[in-house]
Design an enzyme around this catalytic site. Structure first.
Site, PDB file in Angstrom:
ATOM      1  CB  THR A 278     -10.894 -44.543  11.746  1.00 17.49           C
ATOM      2  OG1 THR A 278     -11.308 -43.226  11.442  1.00 17.49           O
ATOM      3  CG2 THR A 278     -12.020 -45.229  12.439  1.00 17.49           C
TER       4      THR A 278
ATOM      5  N   GLY B  70     -14.446 -39.152   5.751  1.00 14.26           N
ATOM      6  CA  GLY B  70     -15.808 -39.304   6.265  1.00 14.26           C
ATOM      7  C   GLY B  70     -16.850 -38.634   5.410  1.00 14.26           C
TER       8      GLY B  70
END
Ligand code: ASP
Length: 296
Positions: free
Chosen positions: A166, A219
Site C-alpha cells: 500500500t 486489511g
C-alpha cells in the site's frame, strides 16, 4: 491561524522481503519526502501534499498501489483508496475501482464532489469517468510488478494473504491542519470484490484535529483491530501518546494473526511509526523532525 510547525510521513507498504535490494525505493522515498517538506514549508496544504505524494507513488509502479497493483484471481486489477481532511472531518474513498490511474484523486473527488464518503465498483468506475480522471486503456501493458515482490510470492498469492502493499501519507501543514491518505491494489491473489481496510475512513485512514494516520498490512486484521480509528480513539479518549497508540493497535493486529504497520503524525508535528512485519518502506521530515528514510 498561523502555526510554525509542519511535518510529513509517508509509507510504501509493509510487505517487504528481508535480503531484497530496496535502494531504488529508498531513493524514491528520499526525493518524495524532500519534495513534500519543501511544499509544506512554502505553505502548501496538508491535503494537497497527501494527494500529490500518493499520486506520485501510484504512478511509479514501485509499490503495490496504482501501477504496481497485483491482479485478483480473475486477472482483474481492482484498486482501493481513501483520503481524509482532519480540519473539516470529511473523507472520501473508492473501492474495487478498475483501471483508474490515480485512485487517490478519485477518493478526493468523492470527498469534494459528492455527499458520500465511499463509492464502490461500477458506480465508482462511472463516477471516475464522469469526472474525467485518467484511465488505463491497456492493463496488460500498464501494470508492473513492484520492486521487491518475488515471482514465487505471485505464484502462491491467494494461498496466504502475506503478499501485500500500500502507499500512504500523513501531513501537518503550517495552518495546523492534518490530513491522511492511503491507496492500494490490495492483497495479491485476492478474490474478486475483496476489499480491505484501505478505502475506509476510520480503518485504513484517519485524520482529525489531533492526529492523522495511515495503515498498511493485511486489511482483514486491520479491520478486526479497528485500524486507524482505534489509534485515534486511544489518543483522544485514552490520552495515549501516538507512539503507544500505534504500538498497541499493531500488537492487536499481531494477536489476530496479521502483519503490517502504521504511520501517524500529531498536531505538534510528532511522527510515529510502528510495524510488526520484517520492515516498512517509510520516510518522514518536518520542521521539528529530522529527515529519515528506512525500509527495515
Ligand atoms: N491493507 C491493504 C489491504 O489489505 C494491503 C496493504 O496495506 O498492504 O488491502
Amino acid at each position: 491561524m498561523s502555526h510554525s510547525k509542519f511535518g510529513v510521513a509517508i509509507h510504501g507498504g509493509a510487505g517487504v522481503n528481508p535480503g531484497q535490494d530496496y535502494q531504488i525505493v529508498e531513493r524514491d522515498l528520499e526525493l518524495l519526502i524532500n519534495a513534500c517538506c519543501n511544499r509544506l514549508a512554502q505553505g502548501a496544504g496538508a491535503l494537497d501534499v497527501v494527494e500529490w505524494v500518493i499520486g506520485e507513488m501510484e504512478a511509479s509502479g514501485f509499490y503495490c498501489a496504482g501501477r504496481g497493483s497485483g491482479p485478483n484471481t480473475d486477472g482483474i486489477y481492482e484498486l482501493d483508496a481513501s483520503i481524509m481532511d482532519g480540519a473539516l472531518r470529511r473523507a472520501g474513498g473508492v473501492c474495487a475501482v478498475r483501471d483508474v490511474v490515480s485512485p487517490i484523486a478519485a477518493a478526493r473527488l468523492v470527498m469534494e464532489q459528492t455527499p458520500h464518503v465511499l463509492l464502490a465498483g461500477e458506480g465508482a468506475n462511472a463516477f471516475c469517468k464522469r469526472q474525467g480522471l485518467a484511465h488505463v486503456t491497456d492493463p496488460s501493458a500498464y501494470y508492473v510488478t513492484p520492486i521487491g515482490v518475488l515471482d514465487s510470492e505471485i505464484a502462491t498469492a491467494g494461498q496466504t494473504l502475506r503478499t501485500h502493499g500500500t502507499v500512504g501519507a500523513v501531513a501537518l501543514d503550517l495552518a495546523g491542519n492534518l490530513a491522511a491518505g492511503t491507496s492500494t491494489g490490495g492483497t495479491f491473489g485476492k478474490l474478486p470484490g475483496r476489499i480491505g481496510d484501505t478505502p475506509i475512513a476510520g480503518l485504513g485512514t484517519w485524520a482529525d484535529k489531533k492526529v492523522a494516520i495511515s495503515c498498511t498490512g493485511i486489511g482483514e486484521t486491520f479491520i478486526l483491530s479497528g485500524g486507524a480509528g482505534n489509534v485515534a480513539a486511544r489518543v483522544l479518549y485514552g490520552q495515549a501518546t501516538i507512539q503507544s497508540a500505534c504500538n498497541d493497535m499493531i500488537a492487536d493486529v499481531g494477536d489476530l494473526g496479521g502483519d503490517g504497520g502504521v504511520i501517524a503524525i500529531d498536531s505538534d508535528g510528532q511522527v510515529s511509526f510502528s510495524f510488526n512485519s520484517p520492515g516498512m518502506k517509510r520516510a518522514c521530515a518536518g520542521s521539528d523532525c529530522p529527515t529519515m528514510i528506512a525500509v527495515f
